[in-house]
Design an enzyme around this catalytic site. Structure first.
Site, PDB file in Angstrom:
ATOM      1  N   ASP A  24      -6.052  -0.363   4.846  1.00  0.00           N
ATOM      2  CA  ASP A  24      -5.274   0.867   4.684  1.00  0.00           C
ATOM      3  C   ASP A  24      -6.169   2.109   4.821  1.00  0.00           C
ATOM      4  O   ASP A  24      -7.355   2.055   4.484  1.00  0.00           O
ATOM      5  CB  ASP A  24      -4.600   0.837   3.303  1.00  0.00           C
ATOM      6  CG  ASP A  24      -3.442   1.806   3.216  1.00  0.00           C
ATOM      7  OD1 ASP A  24      -3.051   2.391   4.243  1.00  0.00           O
ATOM      8  OD2 ASP A  24      -2.911   1.988   2.103  1.00  0.00           O
ATOM      9  N   ASN A  72       6.212  -1.224   8.992  1.00  0.00           N
ATOM     10  CA  ASN A  72       5.542  -0.390  10.009  1.00  0.00           C
ATOM     11  C   ASN A  72       6.412  -0.131  11.250  1.00  0.00           C
ATOM     12  O   ASN A  72       6.152   0.800  12.004  1.00  0.00           O
ATOM     13  CB  ASN A  72       4.213  -1.007  10.447  1.00  0.00           C
ATOM     14  CG  ASN A  72       3.108  -0.890   9.421  1.00  0.00           C
ATOM     15  OD1 ASN A  72       2.167  -1.677   9.389  1.00  0.00           O
ATOM     16  ND2 ASN A  72       3.211   0.101   8.538  1.00  0.00           N
TER      17      ASN A  72
HETATM   18  C1  FPP Z   1      -2.919   1.234   7.675  1.00  0.00           C
HETATM   19  O1  FPP Z   1      -3.362   2.544   7.852  1.00  0.00           O
HETATM   20  C2  FPP Z   1      -3.201   0.422   8.837  1.00  0.00           C
HETATM   21  C3  FPP Z   1      -2.268  -0.061   9.702  1.00  0.00           C
HETATM   22  C4  FPP Z   1      -0.825   0.234   9.566  1.00  0.00           C
HETATM   23  C5  FPP Z   1      -2.616  -0.871  10.867  1.00  0.00           C
HETATM   24  C6  FPP Z   1      -3.890  -1.652  10.797  1.00  0.00           C
HETATM   25  C7  FPP Z   1      -4.340  -1.839  12.179  1.00  0.00           C
HETATM   26  C8  FPP Z   1      -5.619  -1.890  12.606  1.00  0.00           C
HETATM   27  C9  FPP Z   1      -6.769  -1.883  11.702  1.00  0.00           C
HETATM   28  C10 FPP Z   1      -5.934  -1.927  14.056  1.00  0.00           C
HETATM   29  C11 FPP Z   1      -5.363  -3.052  14.828  1.00  0.00           C
HETATM   30  C12 FPP Z   1      -5.560  -4.407  14.259  1.00  0.00           C
HETATM   31  C13 FPP Z   1      -6.133  -5.446  14.887  1.00  0.00           C
HETATM   32  C14 FPP Z   1      -6.025  -6.825  14.276  1.00  0.00           C
HETATM   33  C15 FPP Z   1      -6.874  -5.295  16.126  1.00  0.00           C
HETATM   34  P1  FPP Z   1      -2.310   3.728   7.707  1.00  0.00           P
HETATM   35  O2  FPP Z   1      -1.918   4.162   9.065  1.00  0.00           O
HETATM   36  O3  FPP Z   1      -1.188   3.314   6.824  1.00  0.00           O
HETATM   37  O4  FPP Z   1      -3.189   4.810   7.000  1.00  0.00           O
HETATM   38  P2  FPP Z   1      -2.689   5.978   6.057  1.00  0.00           P
HETATM   39  O5  FPP Z   1      -2.119   5.323   4.827  1.00  0.00           O
HETATM   40  O6  FPP Z   1      -3.938   6.734   5.794  1.00  0.00           O
HETATM   41  O7  FPP Z   1      -1.674   6.767   6.822  1.00  0.00           O
END
Ligand code: FPP
Length: 247
Positions: A24, A72
């Protein structure tokens, strides 16, 4: 509390068999730098590679990454498609490495909701790594725990089983994680202290580790701190500590 530089992981000590990670903070990482959110995801996918490497090196048997939740799908279309693109790139670029390093790749979640090209890549990667004998890398994609449990219950009911024949083992084996060890450690980055629908059934006895570090900054050293913290925990699974007098 341990801090960066206290690099004292006892690699001969207890290493968790299965680590689940809620990655996250990508968006906040990018926004705090005046960058588009996708930059945070891009940097986050680099961290995925690093953490998979480290997990392999220290002998973790299974790692489950919460890469895309059922919730998501509600994000703006442009962000969803960029996340899918990153996933596509990851699978395409890393496949040969996964095969070479003996990693078994599998997914949990409603992967049939993903774009067809990604489904095909997942199928190919899963098949090409199925006979490997090394670490299992599980990608939670279009995943939420309640959704998984609900699908599991439907499967059980559809099998015609009698209520008195339903056991915890049966529920466990009806989940997407069938055959995987239960997680010993769940890590969540970015300061949020909740499980957000991740491996709820499976985490009954998992140790939870929360860090304020945002996922794009969660490097090898931060991972070591989480593992060191795990090594300092006493795991009782509901019983008394080993040292305690049972009288
Ligand atoms: C949360 O950060 C993260 C995600 C929704 C996606 C995770 C994806 C990756 C790390 C990249 C792709 C994965 C692979 C396996 C290659 P957020 O966007 O919710 O962050 P925030 O809470 O700060 O908005």
């Amino acid at each position: 509390m341990l801090s960066r530089g206290d690099n004292k992981l006892d690699i001969h000590g207890r290493i968790p068999s299965h680590v689940g990670i809620i990655m996250d903070g990508n968006g906040r990482w990018a926004e705090s730098r005046g960058l588009p959110r996708i930059e945070g995801h891009r940097r986050g996918s680099e961290r995925v590679k690093e953490i998979v490497e480290v997990s392999l090196d220290i002998g973790i048997k299974c790692i489950t990454l919460y890469a895309f939740s059922t919730e998501n799908w509600q994000r703006p279309k442009s962000e969803v498609s960029m996340l899918m693109k990153l996933l596509e790139l990851y699978l395409k670029n890393e496949l040969s490495k996964l095969v070479k390093k003996g990693i078994v790749f599998r997914t949990i979640g409603e992967t049939w909701r993903l774009p067809e090209n990604i489904q095909k890549l997942i199928k190919d990667t899963t098949e090409m790594t199925a006979s490997n004998k090394g670490m299992t890398l599980v990608a939670a994609l279009s995943y939420s725990s309640r959704n998984e449990i609900t699908r599991g219950i439907k499967k059980i009911i559809a099998s015609g089983i009698k209520p008195e024949e339903v056991t915890e083992d049966l529920v466990t084996s009806s989940l997407d994680t069938d055959g995987l060890p239960q997680p010993d450690l769940i890590i969540r980055t970015s300061g949020e202290r909740r499980l957000s629908n991740f491996l709820l059934w499976q985490s009954a006895y998992a140790e939870l580790y929360f860090t304020d570090v945002l996922w794009p900054d969660f490097d090898k050293e931060e991972f070591m701190l989480a593992l060191q913290d795990f090594q300092g925990r006493e795991r009782r699974f509901g019983s008394l500590p080993v040292s305690s007098n049972a009288s």
